[in-house]
Design a protein around this motif. Structure first.
Motif, PDB file in Angstrom:
ATOM      1  N   LEU A   1      49.884  40.379  45.250  1.00 21.84           N
ATOM      2  CA  LEU A   1      49.352  40.115  46.586  1.00 21.84           C
ATOM      3  C   LEU A   1      48.821  41.380  47.252  1.00 21.84           C
ATOM      4  N   ALA A   2      49.554  42.482  47.170  1.00 24.07           N
ATOM      5  CA  ALA A   2      49.114  43.726  47.807  1.00 24.07           C
ATOM      6  C   ALA A   2      47.790  44.211  47.209  1.00 24.07           C
ATOM      7  N   ALA A   3      47.640  44.110  45.888  1.00 26.30           N
ATOM      8  CA  ALA A   3      46.391  44.516  45.240  1.00 26.30           C
ATOM      9  C   ALA A   3      45.232  43.635  45.703  1.00 26.30           C
ATOM     10  N   LEU A   4      45.480  42.317  45.863  1.00 30.90           N
ATOM     11  CA  LEU A   4      44.439  41.420  46.350  1.00 30.90           C
ATOM     12  C   LEU A   4      44.042  41.787  47.778  1.00 30.90           C
ATOM     13  N   GLU A   5      45.026  42.005  48.637  1.00 31.68           N
ATOM     14  CA  GLU A   5      44.736  42.379  50.027  1.00 31.68           C
ATOM     15  C   GLU A   5      43.903  43.655  50.076  1.00 31.68           C
ATOM     16  N   ASP A   6      44.254  44.650  49.250  1.00 30.18           N
ATOM     17  CA  ASP A   6      43.494  45.908  49.204  1.00 30.18           C
ATOM     18  C   ASP A   6      42.069  45.670  48.723  1.00 30.18           C
TER      19      ASP A   6
END
Length: 184
Positions: free
Chosen positions: A17-22
């Motif tokens: 999720l964090a990689a997608l948000e970034d």
């Protein structure tokens, strides 16, 4: 003459999720604050999950931030390329009874937290779906004459260009939740 509108989408289970948000932020797609959605899905009487969806109508009754939305979708090319009509209703319980009177039966309740962003002509929805997990939907609205499959290929190209771990699914949220809740 009114032109029909199709909502075309692709959906992916999110690996990081964090990689997608970034990745979305780098593209200028900043996600909104989370909103809670409580959806009741409905199918035409006589339809079951073993049956095809294309050409059948499905309804949804959603409550979000005190508003109730009634939506009817009819898949055209596949379950994620649908003619769609939506309107606000004032009384969820009365609308539920109206939907069943129109020949639909409740199938699955879908509860999720959604954050959205708009980028060019796409709407991006990051959903945390109870019982099913975290997903991203990438959507476009097009005229009915446009090929849903061609639009899905374009949307998939965008998703792949993000360079993050995503697993594409062609299942709708009601199917995913139903499968997650099925006895083992």
């Amino acid at each position: 003459m009114t032109r029909e509108v199709q909502e075309i989408e692709v959906k992916y289970q999110i690996g990081d999720l964090a990689a997608l948000e970034d990745a979305l932020a780098r593209r200028g797609a900043l996600l909104s604050a989370p909103v809670h959605q409580d959806d009741q899905a409905y199918a035409e009487d006589g339809w079951s999950y073993a049956d095809p969806r294309v050409g059948r109508s499905f309804a949804r009754l959603r409550t979000q931030q005190g508003r109730h939305l009634f939506t009817v979708k009819r898949p055209v090319d596949n379950a994620m390329a649908c003619l769609e009509h939506e309107t606000t209703v004032t009384d969820r319980e009365q609308m539920h009874h109206a939907i069943t009177l129109m020949g639909f039966h409740p199938t699955v309740r879908i509860v999720k937290t959604r954050r959205t962003a708009t980028l060019r002509d796409m709407t991006i929805c990051v959903d945390e779906v109870e019982h099913a997990g975290a997903f991203v939907e990438i959507e476009r609205t097009v005229h009915e004459q446009e090929s849903g499959i061609a639009v899905q290929e374009e949307l998939d190209g965008f998703a792949q260009s993000l360079g993050v771990a995503l697993k594409r699914t062609t299942d709708t949220y009601d199917s995913l939740v139903r499968a997650a809740l099925a006895p083992a």
